[in-house]
Write a protein that holds these residues in place. Structure first.
Motif, PDB file in Angstrom:
ATOM      1  N   HIS A 249      -1.394   3.678 -13.298  1.00  0.00           N
ATOM      2  CA  HIS A 249      -1.409   2.262 -12.906  1.00  0.00           C
ATOM      3  C   HIS A 249       0.027   1.749 -12.733  1.00  0.00           C
ATOM      4  CE1 HIS A 249      -2.398  -1.972 -12.828  1.00  0.00           C
ATOM      5  NE2 HIS A 249      -3.672  -1.637 -12.743  1.00  0.00           N
ATOM      6  N   PRO A 250       0.305   0.994 -11.655  1.00  0.00           N
ATOM      7  CA  PRO A 250       1.677   0.473 -11.478  1.00  0.00           C
ATOM      8  C   PRO A 250       2.157  -0.332 -12.684  1.00  0.00           C
ATOM      9  CG  PRO A 250       0.387   0.137  -9.487  1.00  0.00           C
ATOM     10  CD  PRO A 250      -0.566   0.674 -10.513  1.00  0.00           C
ATOM     11  N   TYR A 251       1.238  -1.009 -13.390  1.00  0.00           N
ATOM     12  CA  TYR A 251       1.654  -1.773 -14.579  1.00  0.00           C
ATOM     13  C   TYR A 251       2.124  -0.822 -15.690  1.00  0.00           C
ATOM     14  CZ  TYR A 251       1.527  -4.777 -18.672  1.00  0.00           C
ATOM     15  OH  TYR A 251       1.869  -5.447 -19.817  1.00  0.00           O
ATOM     16  N   THR A 252       1.361   0.252 -15.919  1.00  0.00           N
ATOM     17  CA  THR A 252       1.754   1.229 -16.946  1.00  0.00           C
ATOM     18  C   THR A 252       3.079   1.861 -16.570  1.00  0.00           C
ATOM     19  OG1 THR A 252      -0.598   1.750 -17.115  1.00  0.00           O
ATOM     20  CG2 THR A 252       0.908   3.185 -18.304  1.00  0.00           C
ATOM     21  N   GLN A 253       3.231   2.173 -15.286  1.00  0.00           N
ATOM     22  CA  GLN A 253       4.499   2.781 -14.841  1.00  0.00           C
ATOM     23  C   GLN A 253       5.650   1.825 -15.125  1.00  0.00           C
ATOM     24  OE1 GLN A 253       3.821   3.874 -10.750  1.00  0.00           O
ATOM     25  NE2 GLN A 253       2.909   5.828 -11.358  1.00  0.00           N
ATOM     26  N   GLY A 254       5.423   0.522 -14.902  1.00  0.00           N
ATOM     27  CA  GLY A 254       6.450  -0.483 -15.177  1.00  0.00           C
ATOM     28  C   GLY A 254       6.774  -0.546 -16.655  1.00  0.00           C
ATOM     29  N   SER A 280      12.670  -4.222 -15.290  1.00  0.00           N
ATOM     30  CA  SER A 280      11.680  -5.146 -15.842  1.00  0.00           C
ATOM     31  C   SER A 280      10.657  -5.445 -14.750  1.00  0.00           C
ATOM     32  CB  SER A 280      12.327  -6.424 -16.369  1.00  0.00           C
ATOM     33  OG  SER A 280      12.785  -7.181 -15.294  1.00  0.00           O
ATOM     34  N   ILE A 281       9.411  -5.594 -15.175  1.00  0.00           N
ATOM     35  CA  ILE A 281       8.333  -5.811 -14.205  1.00  0.00           C
ATOM     36  C   ILE A 281       8.526  -7.197 -13.603  1.00  0.00           C
ATOM     37  CG2 ILE A 281       5.818  -5.957 -13.938  1.00  0.00           C
ATOM     38  CD1 ILE A 281       5.651  -4.183 -16.503  1.00  0.00           C
ATOM     39  N   PRO A 282       8.561  -7.320 -12.265  1.00  0.00           N
ATOM     40  CA  PRO A 282       8.795  -8.641 -11.677  1.00  0.00           C
ATOM     41  C   PRO A 282       7.661  -9.613 -11.995  1.00  0.00           C
ATOM     42  CG  PRO A 282       8.193  -7.034  -9.979  1.00  0.00           C
ATOM     43  CD  PRO A 282       8.351  -6.276 -11.258  1.00  0.00           C
ATOM     44  N   GLY A 283       7.971 -10.908 -12.001  1.00  0.00           N
ATOM     45  CA  GLY A 283       6.932 -11.933 -12.194  1.00  0.00           C
ATOM     46  C   GLY A 283       6.583 -12.124 -13.646  1.00  0.00           C
ATOM     47  N   THR A 284       5.589 -12.979 -13.881  1.00  0.00           N
ATOM     48  CA  THR A 284       5.180 -13.256 -15.260  1.00  0.00           C
ATOM     49  C   THR A 284       3.672 -13.096 -15.403  1.00  0.00           C
ATOM     50  OG1 THR A 284       5.034 -15.571 -14.654  1.00  0.00           O
ATOM     51  CG2 THR A 284       7.021 -14.911 -15.845  1.00  0.00           C
ATOM     52  N   VAL A 285       3.244 -13.063 -16.663  1.00  0.00           N
ATOM     53  CA  VAL A 285       1.817 -12.918 -16.961  1.00  0.00           C
ATOM     54  C   VAL A 285       1.074 -14.155 -16.414  1.00  0.00           C
ATOM     55  CG1 VAL A 285       0.190 -12.630 -18.861  1.00  0.00           C
ATOM     56  CG2 VAL A 285       2.491 -11.738 -19.065  1.00  0.00           C
ATOM     57  N   PRO A 286      -0.067 -13.964 -15.742  1.00  0.00           N
ATOM     58  CA  PRO A 286      -0.750 -15.123 -15.143  1.00  0.00           C
ATOM     59  C   PRO A 286      -1.449 -15.993 -16.181  1.00  0.00           C
ATOM     60  CG  PRO A 286      -2.102 -13.162 -14.911  1.00  0.00           C
ATOM     61  CD  PRO A 286      -0.801 -12.724 -15.535  1.00  0.00           C
ATOM     62  N   PRO A 292      -5.660 -14.583 -11.323  1.00  0.00           N
ATOM     63  CA  PRO A 292      -5.678 -14.151  -9.930  1.00  0.00           C
ATOM     64  C   PRO A 292      -7.002 -13.447  -9.612  1.00  0.00           C
ATOM     65  CG  PRO A 292      -3.684 -13.424 -11.040  1.00  0.00           C
ATOM     66  CD  PRO A 292      -4.574 -13.983 -12.093  1.00  0.00           C
ATOM     67  N   PRO A 293      -7.576 -13.663  -8.428  1.00  0.00           N
ATOM     68  CA  PRO A 293      -8.819 -12.969  -8.088  1.00  0.00           C
ATOM     69  C   PRO A 293      -8.548 -11.477  -7.873  1.00  0.00           C
ATOM     70  CG  PRO A 293      -7.957 -14.145  -6.179  1.00  0.00           C
ATOM     71  CD  PRO A 293      -7.058 -14.486  -7.333  1.00  0.00           C
ATOM     72  N   GLY A 294      -9.599 -10.677  -7.891  1.00  0.00           N
ATOM     73  CA  GLY A 294      -9.437  -9.236  -7.698  1.00  0.00           C
ATOM     74  C   GLY A 294      -8.718  -8.633  -8.891  1.00  0.00           C
ATOM     75  N   CYS A 295      -7.742  -7.783  -8.623  1.00  0.00           N
ATOM     76  CA  CYS A 295      -6.954  -7.191  -9.714  1.00  0.00           C
ATOM     77  C   CYS A 295      -6.001  -8.251 -10.239  1.00  0.00           C
ATOM     78  CB  CYS A 295      -6.180  -5.992  -9.171  1.00  0.00           C
ATOM     79  SG  CYS A 295      -4.986  -5.365 -10.370  1.00  0.00           S
ATOM     80  N   ARG A 296      -6.032  -8.496 -11.537  1.00  0.00           N
ATOM     81  CA  ARG A 296      -5.188  -9.564 -12.102  1.00  0.00           C
ATOM     82  C   ARG A 296      -3.702  -9.242 -12.006  1.00  0.00           C
ATOM     83  NH1 ARG A 296      -8.651 -11.945 -17.335  1.00  0.00           N
ATOM     84  NH2 ARG A 296     -10.324 -12.796 -16.042  1.00  0.00           N
ATOM     85  N   PHE A 297      -3.384  -7.968 -11.771  1.00  0.00           N
ATOM     86  CA  PHE A 297      -1.970  -7.592 -11.692  1.00  0.00           C
ATOM     87  C   PHE A 297      -1.437  -7.726 -10.265  1.00  0.00           C
ATOM     88  CE2 PHE A 297       1.404  -4.183 -11.599  1.00  0.00           C
ATOM     89  CZ  PHE A 297       2.288  -4.843 -12.443  1.00  0.00           C
ATOM     90  N   HIS A 298      -2.304  -7.961  -9.282  1.00  0.00           N
ATOM     91  CA  HIS A 298      -1.844  -7.807  -7.889  1.00  0.00           C
ATOM     92  C   HIS A 298      -0.665  -8.707  -7.495  1.00  0.00           C
ATOM     93  CE1 HIS A 298      -4.410 -11.239  -6.458  1.00  0.00           C
ATOM     94  NE2 HIS A 298      -3.466 -11.322  -5.553  1.00  0.00           N
ATOM     95  N   PRO A 299      -0.535  -9.971  -8.041  1.00  0.00           N
ATOM     96  CA  PRO A 299       0.628 -10.765  -7.616  1.00  0.00           C
ATOM     97  C   PRO A 299       1.972 -10.160  -8.041  1.00  0.00           C
ATOM     98  CG  PRO A 299      -1.044 -12.159  -8.643  1.00  0.00           C
ATOM     99  CD  PRO A 299      -1.425 -10.745  -8.920  1.00  0.00           C
ATOM    100  N   SER A 307      -7.609  -4.556  -0.659  1.00  0.00           N
ATOM    101  CA  SER A 307      -8.729  -5.032  -1.495  1.00  0.00           C
ATOM    102  C   SER A 307      -8.263  -5.691  -2.777  1.00  0.00           C
ATOM    103  CB  SER A 307      -9.643  -3.888  -1.909  1.00  0.00           C
ATOM    104  OG  SER A 307      -9.639  -2.875  -1.002  1.00  0.00           O
ATOM    105  N   CYS A 308      -6.981  -5.532  -3.094  1.00  0.00           N
ATOM    106  CA  CYS A 308      -6.519  -5.874  -4.445  1.00  0.00           C
ATOM    107  C   CYS A 308      -6.693  -7.344  -4.801  1.00  0.00           C
ATOM    108  CB  CYS A 308      -5.072  -5.446  -4.628  1.00  0.00           C
ATOM    109  SG  CYS A 308      -4.847  -3.687  -4.386  1.00  0.00           S
ATOM    110  N   ASP A 309      -6.591  -8.251  -3.826  1.00  0.00           N
ATOM    111  CA  ASP A 309      -6.757  -9.667  -4.154  1.00  0.00           C
ATOM    112  C   ASP A 309      -8.197 -10.124  -3.982  1.00  0.00           C
ATOM    113  OD1 ASP A 309      -6.927  -9.572  -1.447  1.00  0.00           O
ATOM    114  OD2 ASP A 309      -5.485 -11.186  -1.055  1.00  0.00           O
ATOM    115  N   ARG A 310      -9.116  -9.178  -3.732  1.00  0.00           N
ATOM    116  CA  ARG A 310     -10.515  -9.569  -3.530  1.00  0.00           C
ATOM    117  C   ARG A 310     -11.464  -8.919  -4.521  1.00  0.00           C
ATOM    118  NH1 ARG A 310     -10.749  -7.678   2.415  1.00  0.00           N
ATOM    119  NH2 ARG A 310      -8.677  -8.442   2.958  1.00  0.00           N
ATOM    120  N   GLU A 311     -11.289  -7.629  -4.729  1.00  0.00           N
ATOM    121  CA  GLU A 311     -12.264  -6.912  -5.565  1.00  0.00           C
ATOM    122  C   GLU A 311     -11.645  -6.521  -6.904  1.00  0.00           C
ATOM    123  OE1 GLU A 311     -13.927  -3.497  -3.563  1.00  0.00           O
ATOM    124  OE2 GLU A 311     -13.948  -4.668  -1.708  1.00  0.00           O
ATOM    125  N   VAL A 312     -12.428  -6.697  -7.955  1.00  0.00           N
ATOM    126  CA  VAL A 312     -11.951  -6.278  -9.280  1.00  0.00           C
ATOM    127  C   VAL A 312     -12.049  -4.756  -9.359  1.00  0.00           C
ATOM    128  CG1 VAL A 312     -12.368  -6.410 -11.752  1.00  0.00           C
ATOM    129  CG2 VAL A 312     -12.772  -8.417 -10.314  1.00  0.00           C
TER     130      VAL A 312
END
Ligand SMILES: Nc1ncnc2c1ncn2[C@@H]1O[C@H](COP(=O)(O)OP(=O)(O)OP(=O)(O)O)[C@@H](O)[C@H]1O
Ligand SMILES: [Mg+2]
Length: 334
Positions: A249-254, A280-286, A292-299, A307-312
Motif C-alpha cells: 500500500h502506498p501509505y505503508t510504503q510512506g 514525510s507523507i504529503p497532506g494530513t489525516v482527513p 474522502p469517498p472511495g479510498c480514504r487515502f486517495h487525496p 476508481s480511487c475516489d469512487r470505490e472503497v
C-alpha cells in the motif's frame, strides 16, 4: 487454527455537535494464540478506539458500534452480558496504557495497589499475596521488589512504573494483553528494556499481545504480524518480515520510508549529514465527519487511479500472509 480474537467488519461512530464521524469502518483483524500483532497508523486513525471497543470501554453515547462482531473464545464480546464482560476484562484480557501514572493511584503505595489486584483475581491470604507481588516484580526484572512495594508511584521512574503496570496486567494470567503505546513516554533505552520484558513474558506464557504503536521501529523489534490502519480502516496486513520486505500500500510504503535510516549515508562512505531530510507523507489525516469517498487515502496518494475516489477498496489477500486494500496496487481497477 482458530484465532484467539477475531474482529469482523467492526464499525464505530462518534456523534458530537459537529456531526457524526465514522471512526472505524469495517475493521477486520485476527490475533492468533501467543502472537504479537502490531497495530500501526498515524494519530487519530482509530487504534485506541479499536482497543477500547474490544473491552467495551467506548462511551455510548457519544460512541456507537454500528456493525461487526468481536469473537473471543467462542463468544461475541459485543453481545455478552455486562457481568460476563467484567470477567473478561479482569481475567482474560488485560490492558496497559501509555502513561502509567494515569492508571496508578498516587495516594496508595505500589504494594497496596498490587495486592488489591492480586486479591481480586485470586483467593489468597495477605502473606501469599505479598509473595506473589514480589515474584511478579521479579518477573518484570524490577531491582529490589520489596523496596518498590513500599514506594508511592511518583517515587518510581517512568520505566519502573510501566514495569509495575505490566506485572499487574499479567497477574490474572490473561490470554490477551492489549498494550496501547506502552513505551511512547519512555526514553529509547528504557523503551527497549520494557519491550524486551513484555516480549519475553508473552513468549514464556503464550500470551497474545495487541501492540498499538505509531512507531514502525517497535513493530520491527517485537511483532510477529502487523495491521496498518489509515483513517479508520485496515489498509494492509502481513507478517512483519513480509511487510518490511514487500510493502504494497502506498501509505505503508510512506510509513516505512519515513523511518530514519542510519545506514543510508554510509552507502557512499560519507558521514551522516545533519541536513539529511526525512521523507514525510504529503497532506494530513482527513476529518472523519466527511471522510474522502472511495479510498480514504486517495487525496494524499501519489499513485491515485480512476476508481480511487469512487470505490472503497476491499482488503484482498495477495498471498496467504499478506492482504492489502488498494485499487492501484491490486491492478484491476485503475
Ligand atoms: N470519546 C470520544 N468522543 C469523540 N470522538 C472520539 C472519542 N474517542 C475517540 N474519538 C475520535 O476517534 C478517532 C480515533 O481516535 P483514537 O484515539 O482511536 O486514535 P489513535 O489512532 O489511537 O491516535 P493516537 O495515536 O493519537 O493515540 C479520532 O478522530 C478521535 O477524535
Ligand atoms: Mg491512541
Amino acid at each position: 487454527m482458530r484465532p484467539l480474537l477475531s474482529i469482523e467488519t467492526l464499525s464505530v461512530e462518534f456523534t458530537n455537535y459537529q456531526g457524526t464521524s465514522s471512526v472505524l469502518d469495517r475493521v477486520s483483524l485476527t490475533i492468533q494464540k501467543g502472537e504479537i500483532l502490531g497495530l500501526v497508523g498515524e494519530s487519530g486513525c482509530g487504534k485506541s478506539v479499536t482497543a477500547r471497543t474490544i473491552l467495551r470501554l467506548i462511551p455510548e453515547p457519544p460512541g456507537r458500534v454500528t456493525s461487526g462482531a468481536i469473537h473471543f473464545g467462542g463468544e461475541d464480546l459485543l453481545t455478552v452480558s455486562n457481568k460476563r464482560m467484567q470477567k473478561v476484562r479482569g481475567n482474560e484480557i488485560s490492558m496497559i496504557f501509555q502513561e502509567p501514572m494515569s492508571s496508578l493511584n498516587p495516594v496508595f503505595t505500589v504494594g497496596n495497589q498490587m495486592r488489591e489486584v492480586v486479591r481480586l483475581h485470586r483467593d489468597l491470604k495477605r502473606r501469599e499475596a505479598d509473595a506473589l507481588c514480589t515474584d511478579m516484580l521479579h518477573q518484570v526484572q524490577m531491582p529490589d521488589p520489596d523496596e518498590v512495594l513500599r514506594k508511592y508511584p511518583h517515587e518510581l521512574s517512568g520505566g519502573m512504573r510501566q514495569r509495575v503496570m505490566i506485572a499487574m496486567a499479567l497477574t490474572s494470567d490473561p490470554k490477551l494483553l492489549i498494550a496501547d503505546e506502552p513505551t511512547t513516554a519512555l526514553d529509547v533505552t528504557v523503551q527497549g528494556q520494557v519491550l524486551a520484558i513484555l516480549t519475553d513474558l508473552s513468549r514464556q506464557r503464550n500470551i497474545s499481545v495487541l501492540m498499538i504503536t505509531h512507531d514502525m521501529g517497535v513493530v520491527a523489534q517485537i511483532c510477529d504480524r502487523v495491521a496498518v490502519m489509515y483513517a479508520g480502516r485496515v489498509v494492509e496486513m502481513a507478517s512483519v518480515g513480509e511487510l518490511f520486505a514487500n510493502p504494497i500500500h502506498p501509505y505503508t510504503q510512506g510509513l516505512i520510508a519515513s523511518i530514519p535510516n542510519m545506514d543510508d549515508s554510509q552507502h557512499d562512505g560519507q558521514a551522516p549529514s545533519r541536513f539529511q531530510t526525512l521523507y514525510s507523507i504529503p497532506g494530513t489525516v482527513p476529518t472523519l465527519i466527511q471522510p474522502p469517498p472511495g479510498c480514504r487515502f486517495h487525496p494524499r496518494c501519489e499513485e491515485v487511479g480512476i476508481s480511487c475516489d469512487r470505490e472503497v477498496p476491499e482488503l484482498c489477500w495477495m498471498s496467504p500472509d499478506h492482504a492489502v486494500a488498494c485499487h492501484t496496487r491490486m491492478g484491476g481497477h485503475s
